[in-house]
Design a protein around this motif. Structure first.
Motif, PDB file in Angstrom:
ATOM      1  N   SER A  41       0.833  -1.199   0.000  1.00 14.50           N
ATOM      2  CA  SER A  41       0.000   0.000   0.000  1.00 14.50           C
ATOM      3  C   SER A  41       0.867   1.248   0.000  1.00 14.50           C
ATOM      4  N   SER A  42       0.635   2.103  -0.981  1.00 17.13           N
ATOM      5  CA  SER A  42       1.321   3.401  -1.022  1.00 17.13           C
ATOM      6  C   SER A  42       0.364   4.527  -0.660  1.00 17.13           C
ATOM      7  N   ASP A  43      -0.690   4.181   0.081  1.00 16.47           N
ATOM      8  CA  ASP A  43      -1.673   5.161   0.534  1.00 16.47           C
ATOM      9  C   ASP A  43      -1.013   6.115   1.525  1.00 16.47           C
ATOM     10  N   PRO A  44      -0.905   7.400   1.213  1.00 17.71           N
ATOM     11  CA  PRO A  44      -0.216   8.349   2.103  1.00 17.71           C
ATOM     12  C   PRO A  44      -0.903   8.532   3.452  1.00 17.71           C
ATOM     13  N   LEU A  50       4.558   3.091   4.169  1.00 20.19           N
ATOM     14  CA  LEU A  50       4.111   2.850   2.801  1.00 20.19           C
ATOM     15  C   LEU A  50       4.932   1.697   2.252  1.00 20.19           C
ATOM     16  N   SER A  51       4.342   0.944   1.316  1.00 20.23           N
ATOM     17  CA  SER A  51       5.056  -0.203   0.762  1.00 20.23           C
ATOM     18  C   SER A  51       4.708  -0.383  -0.708  1.00 20.23           C
ATOM     19  N   LYS A  52       5.623  -1.020  -1.412  1.00 23.06           N
ATOM     20  CA  LYS A  52       5.372  -1.345  -2.819  1.00 23.06           C
ATOM     21  C   LYS A  52       6.176  -2.589  -3.182  1.00 23.06           C
ATOM     22  N   ARG A  65       9.332  -6.580  -1.400  1.00 23.64           N
ATOM     23  CA  ARG A  65       8.448  -5.516  -0.940  1.00 23.64           C
ATOM     24  C   ARG A  65       9.295  -4.505  -0.179  1.00 23.64           C
ATOM     25  N   ARG A  70       6.075   6.122   7.010  1.00 23.01           N
ATOM     26  CA  ARG A  70       5.239   7.186   6.452  1.00 23.01           C
ATOM     27  C   ARG A  70       5.806   8.558   6.756  1.00 23.01           C
ATOM     28  N   TRP A 155      12.201   5.455  -4.114  1.00 22.44           N
ATOM     29  CA  TRP A 155      12.163   5.251  -2.671  1.00 22.44           C
ATOM     30  C   TRP A 155      13.536   4.910  -2.109  1.00 22.44           C
TER      31      TRP A 155
END
Length: 334
Positions: A41-44, A50-52, A65, A70, A155
Motif C-alpha cells: 500500500s502506497s496510501d499516504p 508505505l510499501s510497494k 516488498r 510514512r 524510494w
C-alpha cells in the motif's frame, strides 16, 4: 488454492496438514492453501509505513516488498533528508511456506520500520521442496545485486542509506541471513555501494543429527515440535545429505578461518531466541561459537515464549525492534 482460514491442526499428529501441505505418492507436495496475505500500500494516509512490490527475477518468480516509514514522506521535499538504515529481511516459514506478504509478518515489519526507523526490503525467495537449498540462499544473494542495480528507484534513492545495511532473518530467514552473510563477507567489493554492517539472526533455524536438550524437552511443542522440524529439513535439504550438512548444522564443520572476514569487516551480529523454542540450544551454540572466535556478537535469549512469539504479541515485537535499533545505532555511530 484457497486463502480461507483453516482449522487448527496439531503439528505433532499431522505436520503436513499443519503446514497446509499434502504429500503426493511420488514424494512431491501439493499446497492446499496459503496463509492470509496483505497487499502493498502506497496510501499516504497509512499510519505507519508505505510499501510497494518490485520484481527481482521474473523467470524465478522472485520479488521484494519495500517498506518506508510514512513520516519519511512528510518532510518538505525542498529540505535535505537524512537517509535511513536499510534492513534486508528474509522471512520465516521453514524454507517451505509463507511469503513476503504473509499477513502475520506485518506484526514485525511495522515496529522495525517505525521504531528504528529504517527502510526494509523483504525478499521473496523460492520455496522448497520444489526448489531445495541452496536455492533460497542464491535468490537472497541475487537480491543484494538487485538492490544495487535498482538503487535509483525513487524510494531507495531518497530514503535508504546503502552504506548502512543489515541482513536480517527470522527462523529459516535467520539461517539464510547467516549463510548469505558469510558469502557476502567474502565478496564485499562486488556489492559496493551496498555495505553490510551486521547480521540480525532472530530465532535462526538450525538443526543436526544429534538431538539437543531443548529439542528433547520441547519435542511435543505445539508450535514447532520435532516432527515438524524434521519434516521441514527433509523437504528443504538437498537430496541425499544428512542434518549435519552445513546448511542445517553450520557448527558441525567449522573451519579455522571461517569468521576471519566477518571480523575484519567489523560487522556486529545479534542472535535472539527464547527458551520456549526447541531451537534455542542451537542458537546459543552459534552465539557462543561466534564469541569464541572473536566475532562482535550479542545474544538476547528470553525466558518463556515460543517460536515466532513476536507475531502474536505486539509488545514483544516492539521489544525486538528496540533491540535491533540498539544494534543498528551502535554500528552506524561507531
Amino acid at each position: 488454492m484457497s486463502d480461507q482460514v483453516q482449522q487448527p491442526v496439531d503439528p505433532n499428529e499431522n505436520p503436513y496438514g499443519y503446514m497446509g501441505l499434502a504429500k503426493n505418492p511420488d514424494g512431491s507436495i501439493t499446497r492446499l492453501f496459503q496463509p492470509p496475505s496483505t497487499p502493498a500500500s502506497s496510501d499516504p494516509s497509512s499510519p505507519f509505513h508505505l510499501s510497494k512490490d518490485l520484481d527481482i527475477n521474473q523467470s524465478k518468480g522472485t520479488w521484494a516488498r519495500i517498506f518506508v516509514p510514512r513520516k519519511a514522506f512528510d518532510d518538505d521535499d525542498s529540505s535535505p533528508k537524512q537517509k535511513l538504515p536499510l534492513i534486508i529481511y528474509f522471512h520465516a516459514g521453514g524454507f517451505v511456506a509463507c511469503s513476503v506478504n504473509t499477513a502475520r509478518f506485518d506484526a514485525l515489519y511495522t515496529p522495525i520500520v517505525t521504531e528504528i526507523p529504517a527502510v526494509v526490503v523483504s525478499v521473496e525467495y523460492r520455496l522448497a521442496p520444489e526448489h531445495r537449498l541452496p536455492a533460497a540462499y542464491e535468490d537472497c544473494f541475487e537480491a543484494l545485486h538487485w538492490i544495487i542495480k535498482n538503487s535509483n528507484d525513487e524510494w531507495l534513492e531518497k530514503h535508504a542509506d546503502l552504506s548502512k545495511a543489515f541482513l536480517m532473518g527470522s527462523s529459516a530467514g535467520g539461517n539464510i541471513a547467516y549463510h548469505v552473510g558469510l558469502h557476502v563477507a567474502a565478496c564485499v567489493d562486488e556489492l559496493l555501494p551496498l555495505q553490510i554492517k551486521g547480521l540480525i539472526l532472530h530465532q535462526p533455524y538450525f538443526g543436526g543429527i544429534e538431538r539437543t536438550e531443548s529439542e528433547l524437552r520441547l519435542a511435543k511443542d505445539r508450535v514447532v515440535p520435532l516432527t515438524l522440524s524434521d519434516l521441514l529439513w527433509d523437504l528443504s535439504l538437498p537430496i541425499g545429505v544428512d542434518r549435519d550438512h552445513e546448511y542445517c548444522n553450520p557448527m558441525a564443520k567449522i573451519k579455522p578461518d571461517q569468521f576471519d572476514q566477518v571480523k575484519s569487516l567489523g560487522w556486529k551480529i545479534l542472535v535472539t531466541g527464547c527458551d520456549g523454542d526447541l531451537l534455542i540450544d542451537r542458537q546459543i551454540e552459534l552465539w557462543k561459537k561466534l564469541e569464541e572466535n572473536g566475532v562482535p556478537v550479542a545474544g538476547k535469549f528470553d525466558e518463556g515464549g515460543c517460536h515466532g512469539y513476536e507475531f502474536g504479541d505486539p509488545s514483544k515485537a516492539k521489544e525486538l525492534a528496540i533491540t535491533i535499533k540498539d544494534l543498528v545505532e551502535s554500528t552506524t555511530t561507531s
